[in-house]
Design a protein around this motif. Sequence first.
Motif, PDB file in Angstrom:
ATOM      1  N   LEU B 156       0.836  -1.212   0.000  1.00 21.05           N
ATOM      2  CA  LEU B 156       0.000   0.000   0.000  1.00 21.05           C
ATOM      3  C   LEU B 156       0.863   1.250   0.000  1.00 21.05           C
ATOM      4  CD1 LEU B 156      -2.758  -1.080   2.557  1.00 21.05           C
ATOM      5  CD2 LEU B 156      -3.055  -0.738   0.097  1.00 21.05           C
ATOM      6  N   MET B 157       1.941   1.212   0.786  1.00 18.94           N
ATOM      7  CA  MET B 157       2.861   2.353   0.852  1.00 18.94           C
ATOM      8  C   MET B 157       3.470   2.623  -0.521  1.00 18.94           C
ATOM      9  SD  MET B 157       6.401   2.491   2.950  1.00 18.94           S
ATOM     10  CE  MET B 157       7.570   2.669   1.632  1.00 18.94           C
ATOM     11  N   SER B 158       3.898   1.573  -1.220  1.00 15.75           N
ATOM     12  CA  SER B 158       4.455   1.744  -2.561  1.00 15.75           C
ATOM     13  C   SER B 158       3.415   2.365  -3.486  1.00 15.75           C
ATOM     14  CB  SER B 158       4.890   0.403  -3.148  1.00 15.75           C
ATOM     15  OG  SER B 158       5.648  -0.319  -2.223  1.00 15.75           O
ATOM     16  N   GLY B 159       2.171   1.870  -3.365  1.00 17.28           N
ATOM     17  CA  GLY B 159       1.095   2.421  -4.187  1.00 17.28           C
ATOM     18  C   GLY B 159       0.889   3.898  -3.906  1.00 17.28           C
ATOM     19  N   ALA B 160       0.968   4.286  -2.624  1.00 17.58           N
ATOM     20  CA  ALA B 160       0.756   5.688  -2.259  1.00 17.58           C
ATOM     21  C   ALA B 160       1.858   6.581  -2.832  1.00 17.58           C
ATOM     22  CB  ALA B 160       0.711   5.820  -0.734  1.00 17.58           C
ATOM     23  N   VAL B 179      -1.700  12.739   2.953  1.00 18.67           N
ATOM     24  CA  VAL B 179      -1.999  12.165   4.275  1.00 18.67           C
ATOM     25  C   VAL B 179      -1.805  10.650   4.236  1.00 18.67           C
ATOM     26  CG1 VAL B 179      -3.815  11.751   5.981  1.00 18.67           C
ATOM     27  CG2 VAL B 179      -3.584  14.022   4.901  1.00 18.67           C
ATOM     28  N   VAL B 180      -2.393  10.023   3.212  1.00 20.33           N
ATOM     29  CA  VAL B 180      -2.299   8.560   3.098  1.00 20.33           C
ATOM     30  C   VAL B 180      -0.844   8.131   2.938  1.00 20.33           C
ATOM     31  CG1 VAL B 180      -2.860   6.608   1.593  1.00 20.33           C
ATOM     32  CG2 VAL B 180      -4.638   8.239   2.236  1.00 20.33           C
ATOM     33  N   ALA B 181      -0.101   8.847   2.076  1.00 21.96           N
ATOM     34  CA  ALA B 181       1.296   8.460   1.827  1.00 21.96           C
ATOM     35  C   ALA B 181       2.131   8.577   3.100  1.00 21.96           C
ATOM     36  CB  ALA B 181       1.883   9.327   0.716  1.00 21.96           C
ATOM     37  N   ILE B 182       1.984   9.711   3.789  1.00 18.45           N
ATOM     38  CA  ILE B 182       2.811   9.932   4.992  1.00 18.45           C
ATOM     39  C   ILE B 182       2.479   8.899   6.071  1.00 18.45           C
ATOM     40  CG2 ILE B 182       3.225  11.543   6.901  1.00 18.45           C
ATOM     41  CD1 ILE B 182       2.921  13.807   4.748  1.00 18.45           C
ATOM     42  N   VAL B 183       1.169   8.662   6.286  1.00 20.05           N
ATOM     43  CA  VAL B 183       0.774   7.680   7.307  1.00 20.05           C
ATOM     44  C   VAL B 183       1.315   6.297   6.953  1.00 20.05           C
ATOM     45  CG1 VAL B 183      -1.198   6.434   8.284  1.00 20.05           C
ATOM     46  CG2 VAL B 183      -1.273   8.936   8.073  1.00 20.05           C
ATOM     47  N   LEU B 184       1.185   5.899   5.672  1.00 18.31           N
ATOM     48  CA  LEU B 184       1.622   4.553   5.284  1.00 18.31           C
ATOM     49  C   LEU B 184       3.141   4.391   5.379  1.00 18.31           C
ATOM     50  CD1 LEU B 184      -0.777   3.810   2.288  1.00 18.31           C
ATOM     51  CD2 LEU B 184      -0.620   2.532   4.434  1.00 18.31           C
ATOM     52  N   ILE B 185       3.884   5.470   5.039  1.00  9.37           N
ATOM     53  CA  ILE B 185       5.348   5.357   5.137  1.00  9.37           C
ATOM     54  C   ILE B 185       5.760   5.178   6.602  1.00  9.37           C
ATOM     55  CG2 ILE B 185       7.552   6.549   4.793  1.00  9.37           C
ATOM     56  CD1 ILE B 185       6.259   7.935   2.337  1.00  9.37           C
ATOM     57  N   VAL B 186       5.143   5.964   7.494  1.00 15.45           N
ATOM     58  CA  VAL B 186       5.488   5.857   8.918  1.00 15.45           C
ATOM     59  C   VAL B 186       5.115   4.468   9.452  1.00 15.45           C
ATOM     60  CG1 VAL B 186       4.969   6.724  11.225  1.00 15.45           C
ATOM     61  CG2 VAL B 186       5.356   8.336   9.342  1.00 15.45           C
ATOM     62  N   VAL B 187       3.897   4.011   9.102  1.00 18.01           N
ATOM     63  CA  VAL B 187       3.474   2.682   9.578  1.00 18.01           C
ATOM     64  C   VAL B 187       4.381   1.603   8.998  1.00 18.01           C
ATOM     65  CG1 VAL B 187       1.599   0.990   9.545  1.00 18.01           C
ATOM     66  CG2 VAL B 187       1.083   3.409   9.908  1.00 18.01           C
ATOM     67  N   GLY B 188       4.717   1.732   7.704  1.00 17.56           N
ATOM     68  CA  GLY B 188       5.602   0.750   7.058  1.00 17.56           C
ATOM     69  C   GLY B 188       6.943   0.670   7.765  1.00 17.56           C
ATOM     70  N   TRP B 189       7.470   1.821   8.114  1.00 17.08           N
ATOM     71  CA  TRP B 189       8.760   1.887   8.811  1.00 17.08           C
ATOM     72  C   TRP B 189       8.678   1.143  10.148  1.00 17.08           C
ATOM     73  CZ3 TRP B 189      11.820   7.166   9.345  1.00 17.08           C
ATOM     74  CH2 TRP B 189      13.172   6.876   9.648  1.00 17.08           C
ATOM     75  N   LEU B 190       7.604   1.448  10.914  1.00 18.68           N
ATOM     76  CA  LEU B 190       7.446   0.801  12.221  1.00 18.68           C
ATOM     77  C   LEU B 190       7.306  -0.712  12.073  1.00 18.68           C
ATOM     78  CD1 LEU B 190       5.011   3.347  13.960  1.00 18.68           C
ATOM     79  CD2 LEU B 190       7.460   3.000  14.426  1.00 18.68           C
ATOM     80  N   VAL B 191       6.519  -1.135  11.073  1.00 16.65           N
ATOM     81  CA  VAL B 191       6.308  -2.574  10.881  1.00 16.65           C
ATOM     82  C   VAL B 191       7.619  -3.255  10.518  1.00 16.65           C
ATOM     83  CG1 VAL B 191       5.197  -4.298   9.403  1.00 16.65           C
ATOM     84  CG2 VAL B 191       3.872  -2.375  10.278  1.00 16.65           C
ATOM     85  N   LYS B 192       8.395  -2.615   9.648  1.00 17.95           N
ATOM     86  CA  LYS B 192       9.658  -3.226   9.233  1.00 17.95           C
ATOM     87  C   LYS B 192      10.642  -3.286  10.403  1.00 17.95           C
ATOM     88  CE  LYS B 192      11.567  -5.537   6.467  1.00 17.95           C
ATOM     89  NZ  LYS B 192      11.029  -6.720   5.790  1.00 17.95           N
ATOM     90  N   LEU B 193      10.648  -2.247  11.243  1.00 19.81           N
ATOM     91  CA  LEU B 193      11.504  -2.286  12.440  1.00 19.81           C
ATOM     92  C   LEU B 193      11.080  -3.422  13.353  1.00 19.81           C
ATOM     93  CD1 LEU B 193      11.911   1.522  13.328  1.00 19.81           C
ATOM     94  CD2 LEU B 193      13.681  -0.041  12.500  1.00 19.81           C
ATOM     95  N   ALA B 194       9.744  -3.615  13.469  1.00 22.68           N
ATOM     96  CA  ALA B 194       9.247  -4.713  14.308  1.00 22.68           C
ATOM     97  C   ALA B 194       9.687  -6.050  13.728  1.00 22.68           C
ATOM     98  CB  ALA B 194       7.720  -4.647  14.410  1.00 22.68           C
ATOM     99  N   TYR B 195       9.642  -6.178  12.380  1.00 21.75           N
ATOM    100  CA  TYR B 195      10.069  -7.433  11.744  1.00 21.75           C
ATOM    101  C   TYR B 195      11.538  -7.712  12.054  1.00 21.75           C
ATOM    102  CZ  TYR B 195      11.612 -10.773   8.293  1.00 21.75           C
ATOM    103  OH  TYR B 195      12.183 -11.864   7.696  1.00 21.75           O
ATOM    104  N   TRP B 196      12.376  -6.705  11.874  1.00 24.01           N
ATOM    105  CA  TRP B 196      13.804  -6.905  12.114  1.00 24.01           C
ATOM    106  C   TRP B 196      14.078  -7.254  13.577  1.00 24.01           C
ATOM    107  CZ3 TRP B 196      14.785  -2.214   8.519  1.00 24.01           C
ATOM    108  CH2 TRP B 196      15.030  -2.671   7.221  1.00 24.01           C
TER     109      TRP B 196
END
Lengths: 246, 312
Positions: B156-160, B179-196
């Motif tokens: 979704l972030m890539s799409g935004a 708004v959608v792009a900024i929210v998705l990038i921040v959420v994506g970052w947090l999710v990826k940090l959680a994955y790592w």
Amino acid sequence: MTSLPKHPPAKRLGLAIDLDTCVGCHACATNCKEWNTGGISAPLTDVNAYQAEQRGVWFNRVYTYEVGGEGPDARTVHFPKNCLHCEQPACVTVCPTGASYKRSEDGIVLVDHDKCIGCKLCSWACPYGNREYDEHVGVMKKCTLCVDKIYNQNLPEVDRVPACVAACPAKARHFGDFADPNSTVSKLTRDRGGYDLAPETGYLPTSKYLPPRPGKRSEAMPAAAPAPAIAGAGRFLKWVDRVLTR
Amino acid sequence: MHPAYSVIFFTTASGAGYGLLVLAAIFAISGLMPATAWLGFVTNGLALGLIAGGLLSSTFHLGHPERAWRALTQWRSSWLSREGVLAVATFVPAGLFAIGWVFLGTTTGFFGWMGAAAAVLAVATVISTSMIYASLITIRQWNNGIVPVAYLVLGLMSGAVLLEAVTRLFGVHGSHVDVVAIVLIVVGWLVKLAYWHSADTGLVKTTLATATGLGRFGSVRLLEQPHTEENFLMQEMGFVVARKHARRLRAIAQATLFVVPLAATIASLFVAPMVAMVLALVAVVSLAVGLLTERWLFFAEAKHDCMVYYGR
């Protein structure tokens, strides 16, 4: 169909592998290769067979481990490994094409090479590393428990066992039906405390491993006393003496 | 795990395509994107092109690509098969939605419903893709609920980020996209940090001791492996190149995938439209580099349990 059989197979064919007697000679692996490169899995391709970076498909591999550190209790364990024909084989259920299947009659896990697309996902799903990709044929191959040998009516009944079992000079490999409590493999598993590899995976392997017997190696094998010299004997007699006392 | 380029391109490109399809459908149905022909052509063409290109690329790593149709048959048990079925199914409503937008100038009514159906199927397809990996208990780093979330959010972030560029190019940009792009990038970052974090700290269940069952006798060490050269297993599952540079590559992935697109999107709020357009394109290029690095790491850092038999 890559869904597992609805009912447990009537027979559960597999191997009981005795780690106490395995001498690590690789005869099982070699005979497996010999039979299966001519059977239904043929060819078991070798790449760069006569030069550096050779690699190829083998269904059976013999590892050697040092167990118990380096003290008097240390032991070397030879560890042959091939498909365990699990009761819950995720290698089958992940297959997108229906090429992988577990037989409802005897529990053998097989690949239909005419349906396999070579996506390799089944090899990812096997925790035991028992599926190998044939890069020339473009399909996944695996141990068939010599399904083309164990049911072969053209062979004498005594030869209807997997090639690895037939080859083993130490009788470390036993073939049979684990669903039958009176089979050799069931009895051996009961008597010797046969166990599953990596039970935490939940794949429920059919084949079992029989652990090395306990006992301190240092006590079992006292240092050999020096042989008394035979006074007056010539070199020939000394040699005869050595041979006979061995 | 060996990072096959075809699979890296497939998961990143189709993920971005599905993400773009979902967001474009939502915005078009709700009237936030006008139903004009060229905008529809570029948006849907980009989304469907990325999806189709990705799917085509995924067949390149197969031993028998001509049999790929067989992968649509085992949806009862296989996530890979489910993904194939859903991917094909998505093309039907997505194609009708695109026809309505491009040729008939409408994204509401029947075509709106087609857009909604395409969005739902796109989400389901991305989740199925991620479940191929998340369902493998043989790979500790992947066998994790964060994986589907990460695939969905990054798609979704890539799409935004792509939609930022498209809407700015067509002059139909609005703050909802930001708004959608900024929210998705921040959420994506947090999710990826959680994955790592989970990949680094997760519990190792299968060891050489449990895999051989010899742990009862004390420590187990590989004395001799069965063969002297690398075999299929070691090449496919025993990939070690990335681990050496993992820290640096993770930093590069974070910078290009999250920091640059986020900074560019925020900066574009305060500059002239022409500069904002350039910034949006910079974000897309950076996103592409970041996605490829992140996905390469996703494979290269994953460790398969069967490698313990080799003492790895």
